[in-house]
Design a protein around this motif. Structure first.
Motif, PDB file in Angstrom:
ATOM      1  N   GLN A 163      49.693  43.279  37.102  1.00 59.68           N
ATOM      2  CA  GLN A 163      50.766  42.157  36.448  1.00 59.68           C
ATOM      3  C   GLN A 163      50.726  40.982  36.574  1.00 59.68           C
ATOM      4  N   ALA A 164      51.291  40.042  35.790  1.00 58.45           N
ATOM      5  CA  ALA A 164      51.000  38.555  35.656  1.00 58.45           C
ATOM      6  C   ALA A 164      51.962  38.062  36.868  1.00 58.45           C
ATOM      7  N   ASP A 165      53.100  38.697  37.518  1.00 56.39           N
ATOM      8  CA  ASP A 165      54.018  38.342  38.351  1.00 56.39           C
ATOM      9  C   ASP A 165      53.488  38.937  39.941  1.00 56.39           C
ATOM     10  N   GLN A 166      52.374  39.325  39.876  1.00 56.41           N
ATOM     11  CA  GLN A 166      51.658  39.421  41.271  1.00 56.41           C
ATOM     12  C   GLN A 166      50.677  38.361  41.737  1.00 56.41           C
ATOM     13  N   LYS A 167      50.525  38.466  43.169  1.00 54.53           N
ATOM     14  CA  LYS A 167      49.726  37.284  43.567  1.00 54.53           C
ATOM     15  C   LYS A 167      48.158  38.034  43.464  1.00 54.53           C
ATOM     16  N   PRO A 168      47.156  37.175  43.012  1.00 52.93           N
ATOM     17  CA  PRO A 168      45.747  37.526  42.852  1.00 52.93           C
ATOM     18  C   PRO A 168      45.220  38.308  44.139  1.00 52.93           C
ATOM     19  N   VAL A 169      45.503  37.778  45.230  1.00 50.62           N
ATOM     20  CA  VAL A 169      44.919  38.342  46.361  1.00 50.62           C
ATOM     21  C   VAL A 169      45.769  39.840  46.540  1.00 50.62           C
ATOM     22  N   ASP A 170      46.943  39.957  46.413  1.00 51.72           N
ATOM     23  CA  ASP A 170      47.546  41.104  46.575  1.00 51.72           C
ATOM     24  C   ASP A 170      46.874  42.274  45.419  1.00 51.72           C
ATOM     25  N   ILE A 171      46.578  41.695  44.309  1.00 51.95           N
ATOM     26  CA  ILE A 171      45.978  42.509  43.208  1.00 51.95           C
ATOM     27  C   ILE A 171      44.662  43.087  43.518  1.00 51.95           C
ATOM     28  N   VAL A 187      33.421  47.490  42.091  1.00 47.16           N
ATOM     29  CA  VAL A 187      34.836  46.870  41.468  1.00 47.16           C
ATOM     30  C   VAL A 187      34.315  45.676  41.220  1.00 47.16           C
ATOM     31  N   ILE A 188      34.906  45.264  40.165  1.00 42.63           N
ATOM     32  CA  ILE A 188      34.396  43.770  39.396  1.00 42.63           C
ATOM     33  C   ILE A 188      35.540  43.116  39.368  1.00 42.63           C
ATOM     34  N   PHE A 189      35.931  42.074  40.062  1.00 41.89           N
ATOM     35  CA  PHE A 189      37.064  41.286  40.038  1.00 41.89           C
ATOM     36  C   PHE A 189      37.053  39.914  39.137  1.00 41.89           C
ATOM     37  N   ASP A 190      37.914  40.085  38.264  1.00 43.59           N
ATOM     38  CA  ASP A 190      38.109  38.715  37.156  1.00 43.59           C
ATOM     39  C   ASP A 190      38.997  37.883  37.797  1.00 43.59           C
ATOM     40  N   THR A 191      38.421  36.527  38.175  1.00 45.41           N
ATOM     41  CA  THR A 191      39.501  35.588  38.836  1.00 45.41           C
ATOM     42  C   THR A 191      39.824  34.484  37.804  1.00 45.41           C
ATOM     43  N   ALA A 192      40.622  33.705  38.111  1.00 47.55           N
ATOM     44  CA  ALA A 192      41.162  32.671  37.180  1.00 47.55           C
ATOM     45  C   ALA A 192      40.084  31.582  37.111  1.00 47.55           C
ATOM     46  N   ARG A 194      38.715  27.767  36.923  1.00 51.61           N
ATOM     47  CA  ARG A 194      39.545  26.512  37.708  1.00 51.61           C
ATOM     48  C   ARG A 194      38.382  25.459  37.783  1.00 51.61           C
ATOM     49  N   HIS A 195      38.970  24.278  38.283  1.00 49.56           N
ATOM     50  CA  HIS A 195      37.836  23.212  38.649  1.00 49.56           C
ATOM     51  C   HIS A 195      37.423  23.205  40.128  1.00 49.56           C
ATOM     52  N   GLN A 196      36.269  22.885  40.554  1.00 48.91           N
ATOM     53  CA  GLN A 196      35.911  23.140  41.922  1.00 48.91           C
ATOM     54  C   GLN A 196      36.591  22.226  42.751  1.00 48.91           C
ATOM     55  N   ILE A 197      37.305  21.020  42.118  1.00 50.98           N
ATOM     56  CA  ILE A 197      37.966  20.032  43.004  1.00 50.98           C
ATOM     57  C   ILE A 197      39.422  20.491  43.085  1.00 50.98           C
ATOM     58  N   ASP A 198      39.945  21.358  42.592  1.00 49.37           N
ATOM     59  CA  ASP A 198      41.273  21.995  42.477  1.00 49.37           C
ATOM     60  C   ASP A 198      41.633  22.770  43.889  1.00 49.37           C
ATOM     61  N   ASP A 199      41.828  21.998  45.154  1.00 50.86           N
ATOM     62  CA  ASP A 199      41.811  22.594  46.386  1.00 50.86           C
ATOM     63  C   ASP A 199      42.712  24.057  46.319  1.00 50.86           C
ATOM     64  N   ASP A 203      41.306  27.680  47.290  1.00 48.69           N
ATOM     65  CA  ASP A 203      41.668  28.168  48.598  1.00 48.69           C
ATOM     66  C   ASP A 203      42.090  29.676  47.949  1.00 48.69           C
ATOM     67  N   GLU A 204      42.639  29.825  47.098  1.00 46.31           N
ATOM     68  CA  GLU A 204      43.149  31.182  46.590  1.00 46.31           C
ATOM     69  C   GLU A 204      41.907  32.051  46.460  1.00 46.31           C
ATOM     70  N   LEU A 205      40.738  31.403  45.836  1.00 48.57           N
ATOM     71  CA  LEU A 205      39.318  32.207  45.796  1.00 48.57           C
ATOM     72  C   LEU A 205      38.658  32.471  47.133  1.00 48.57           C
TER      73      LEU A 205
END
Length: 449
Positions: A163-171, A187-192, A194-199, A203-205
């Protein structure tokens, strides 16, 4: 994508092949033109410089200068160095030899095609008898989760219910546990995106990587973005340690510099390439095959693999029985066209046949297009069963009726019947030759395809 580069290299090589004696001067002149062609194709400047230097060292050696065909020797050196530049000879297969479920993390910029690539990769793995689970972990892009669920339904592959209200790490953590309990081996994880300079997002990745412990971190790069894709890949590698690259939109009209540069700059292999929007348009990357296409040498191995993957055994057996009775009709003709369409676009298929890519350019649109194939199917569908079985009964009034029913002209109906008659003649030739004679005849170029 590589049409312009292919044309320029072909022009250089044509001059080389025509020279009976090779000197250091004309080698340098040829390499200058190769260098310009690569730079114009948006290949990284340092990569081009190193590449030309390696070719020059080998091309001015006595082996080339004293060769009976020095021009061809230089072409071979360029070919081999291009293959090496793109990682040829290295193992670029996925590392799936681990206790299941094996995690694969897909990362990259927004709009690069990560979500679609996740679906394509899942389909490819499913065809290899693996059981993949798709995990939508992009909570930032509107409808990203729903898009992956739609792809899952189309492919009959399960998608984890996030769900969109969950944290990506928890998902990702919950999805991995679910996969372990439910018997999924991949298991294939589709992550959001982003730009590489967005710290914050990077960090979430890093957190997802630590939670999922992926065997593969694949950077999905849009080949249309050129050198920027290479720079972004280097940034992601620095933060995450990517294991490979998926190049999307390689069927586009960009210059192709990213495909030629990315391995040399990042040191990470290109593992897959996307060659279209369809969910089966993902190929395992083979540097030698792509270089052969660029240099106009075709790619017969990939063509054979495509044919094998779309081969309908029952249809082939049915056709074989009809051929024995010399009963090849318009229904069979249509069936063969449909088999051809499953293999991909006509342009890509013809480009895999040595010499045909160049011939298609010379024909300037004379070759059948995708629209024309659909038009042919519409004409055949507008015929009665008896007409499809015996085309000779189709007189003037029947042709007019068929043209109206298919939304075409009588002239187009006539053209189809003429093509079909030629196809029947070829079929009769194949019957007389048999398997050995067929190969011999094809070697002499006696068949019109």
């Amino acid at each position: 994508m590589f049409d312009t580069l292919s044309d320029k290299l072909e022009s250089v090589f044509k001059k080389l092949r025509g020279q009976g004696v090779m000197t250091e001067d004309n080698v340098k002149e040829a390499l200058r033109e190769v260098r310009l062609a690569l730079l114009e194709a948006d290949v990284n400047f340092k990569v081009v410089k190193d590449f030309i230097e390696r070719v020059r060292e080998k091309a001015v050696g006595t082996l080339v200068l004293q060769s009976l065909s020095p021009g061809q020797q230089v072409v071979k050196i360029v070919h081999d160095e291009l293959v090496a530049l793109m990682g040829g000879g290295e193992d670029n297969s996925l590392d799936l030899a681990a206790k299941p479920p094996v995690s694969i993390m897909m990362v990259g910029l927004q709009g690069a095609g990560k979500t679609t690539s996740c679906g394509k990769l899942a389909k490819l793995l499913k065809s290899q008898r693996r059981k993949p689970l798709l995990v939508p972990a992009d909570i930032y892009r509107p409808a990203a989760i729903e898009q992956l669920k739609i792809l899952g339904r189309q492919l009959s592959i399960e998608v984890f219910d996030s769900q969109a209200d969950q944290k990506p790490v928890d998902i990702c953590s919950k999805a991995l546990k679910y996969a372990q309990l439910s018997g999924f081996d991949t298991v294939i994880f589709d992550t959001a995106g982003r730009h590489q300079i967005d710290d914050y997002l990077m960090d979430e990745l890093v957190q997802i990587r630590e939670a999922a412990e992926p065997r593969e971190i694949l950077f999905v790069a849009d080949a249309m973005t050129g050198q920027e894709a290479v720079n972004v890949a280097a940034g992601f590698d620095e933060r995450l340690g990517i294991t490979g690259v998926v190049l999307t939109k390689l069927d586009g009209d960009a210059k192709g510099g990213a495909a030629l540069s990315i391995k040399a700059v990042t040191g990470k292999p290109v593992k897959f390439v996307g060659l279209g929007e369809k969910l089966d348009a993902l190929e395992v990357f083979h540097a030698d095959r792509l270089v052969s296409r660029i240099l106009g040498m075709g790619d017969v191995l990939t063509l054979i693999e495509k044919a094998q993957s779309t081969f309908d055994t029952k249809e082939a057996e049915r056709l074989q029985k009809k051929l024995k009775k010399s009963n090849f009709d318009l229904d069979d003709f249509k069936a063969q066209l449909q088999q051809l369409k499953k293999m991909g676009s006509l342009e890509s298929i013809m480009g895999m046949i040595p010499g045909m890519g160049k011939m298609m350019k010379q024909m300037q649109g004379a070759q059948p297009s995708e629209k024309e194939l659909k038009r042919i199917e519409a004409i055949i569908d507008s015929m009665t069963r008896q007409e499809r079985a015996n085309h000779q009964m189709i007189n003037g009034s029947r042709r007019l009726r068929i043209a109206k029913g298919s939304g075409t002209s009588v002239q187009e109906v006539n053209q189809l019947l003429k093509r079909f008659t030629e196809a029947q003649k070829v079929v009769k030739q194949l019957q007389k030759l048999g398997p050995k004679g067929l190969m011999k005849g094809m070697g002499k170029g006696m068949f019109p395809f």
